[in-house]
Enzyme design. Structure first.
Site, PDB file in Angstrom:
ATOM      1  N   ASN A 106    -102.453   0.199  91.742  1.00 24.76           N
ATOM      2  CA  ASN A 106    -101.987  -1.223  91.369  1.00 24.76           C
ATOM      3  C   ASN A 106    -101.553  -1.060  90.013  1.00 24.76           C
ATOM      4  OD1 ASN A 106    -102.131  -3.914  91.888  1.00 24.76           O
ATOM      5  ND2 ASN A 106    -103.765  -4.314  90.516  1.00 24.76           N
ATOM      6  N   ASN A 151    -106.719  -4.634  86.737  1.00 21.90           N
ATOM      7  CA  ASN A 151    -105.540  -5.152  86.073  1.00 21.90           C
ATOM      8  C   ASN A 151    -105.856  -5.235  84.531  1.00 21.90           C
ATOM      9  OD1 ASN A 151    -103.601  -6.119  87.678  1.00 21.90           O
ATOM     10  ND2 ASN A 151    -104.691  -7.414  88.811  1.00 21.90           N
ATOM     11  N   ASP A 202    -104.124 -11.067  85.036  1.00 25.56           N
ATOM     12  CA  ASP A 202    -103.493  -9.994  85.817  1.00 25.56           C
ATOM     13  C   ASP A 202    -102.885  -8.971  84.811  1.00 25.56           C
ATOM     14  OD1 ASP A 202    -101.590  -8.736  87.583  1.00 25.56           O
ATOM     15  OD2 ASP A 202    -101.853 -10.521  88.905  1.00 25.56           O
TER      16      ASP A 202
END
Length: 295
Positions: A106, A151, A202
């Protein structure tokens, strides 16, 4: 303190809607912005001056790109970390992160020392399935385990502070780092509790003054925080699911923002017509360029 809310004054940089636009970065040597459509298994390339757009299909779910040198890049994916030859697109495996087929990579950023922080999460966002890793010259060290949606990885200009979040918890975290290595020098602490506000923390970047610019997923915005976690501004973006910012341009004084349409129904997409597109925020920022990853 009152937070300033600034209406969108920017433009659409790329009008191709992506299911999960993410991992934005910029290479000043070539004037090229890069970002991923993670679930579309593609790397997007935009030459800013000419507007030339190229899409590179990938054999995996890529999510993070770092420049190594003029000829090579590092890409993080669900299959591990790969060296990509920029001219040909040829890929070679550098190292794996973990042997968990249900996971993918990610968020991630390169620390000023040249090391990489990179994260993993479950493809189905299963609770606590992911982790955050430190990668230095191919050596992988797990920093934080049992993370659901990692994140907001970014670093202060001097490399002495790192920031990150688990979007499922929605606390912006700060940790002291060894500037020479990018490894933690203390325990993380929460500097902003975002559990009572809408949207999720995020992707983030940290500017030359140490301010944190964060894409607020679900809120159609980029929020700006001081290093102590005080939120001082919100810049609206015409796509609800904003995902990742990047400083772009010859002076790093512009801000690119990616977005996503994942999980949206047809009526939701109709109500959010710019979902998944890539934007320029339209304000002057004091950005800085990403460091190169040191092999």
């Amino acid at each position: 303190m009152t937070m300033d809310i600034i209406p969108f004054s920017g433009k659409i940089l790329c009008d191709e809607p992506l299911m999960l636009g993410e991992g934005a970065t910029y290479d000043p040597a070539t004037d090229i912005a890069w970002w991923f459509n993670i679930k579309g298994e593609a790397l997007h390339e935009l030459h800013l001056a000419s507007g030339r757009k190229t899409v590179h299909p990938l054999p995996f779910l890529g999510s993070v790109l770092a420049v190594i040198d003029p000829d090579r890049q590092l890409i993080a994916s669900d299959k591990g970390l790969f060296i990509r030859e920029t001219a040909s697109g040829k890929l070679s495996l550098l190292t794996t992160l973990e042997d968990i087929p249900a996971n993918r990579s990610n968020d991630g950023r390169v620390h000023p020392s040249g090391s990489l922080w990179v994260s993993t999460m479950a493809r189905d966002e299963a609770k606590g399935a992911g982790a955050i890793y430190h990668v230095a010259r191919g050596t992988v060290t797990r920093l934080y385990a049992e993370v659901s949606i990692p994140n907001s990885i970014c670093f202060s200009p001097d490399g002495s502070t790192g920031y990150f979040t688990d979007t499922a918890i929605n606390h912006l975290m700060r940790v002291a780092l060894d500037p020479a290595t990018g490894l933690p020098a203390g325990e993380p602490t929460a500097i902003s509790d975002e559990t009572t506000t809408s949207g999720g923390i995020d992707g983030s970047v940290c500017d030359a003054d140490g301010l944190i610019w964060n894409a607020r997923y679900g809120s159609g915005a980029v929020d700006v925080y001081r290093p102590d976690g005080t939120k001082i501004a919100r810049y609206t973006v015409p796509a609800t699911q904003t995902t990742c910012p990047a400083f772009i341009g010859a002076k790093a004084d512009r801000l690119l923002v990616t977005s996503s349409f994942q999980g949206m129904s047809d009526p939701q997409r109709a109500a959010d017509p710019h979902a998944g597109k890539t934007f320029e925020l339209g304000v002057t920022v004091k950005g800085r360029f990403e460091p190169a990853y040191l092999l």
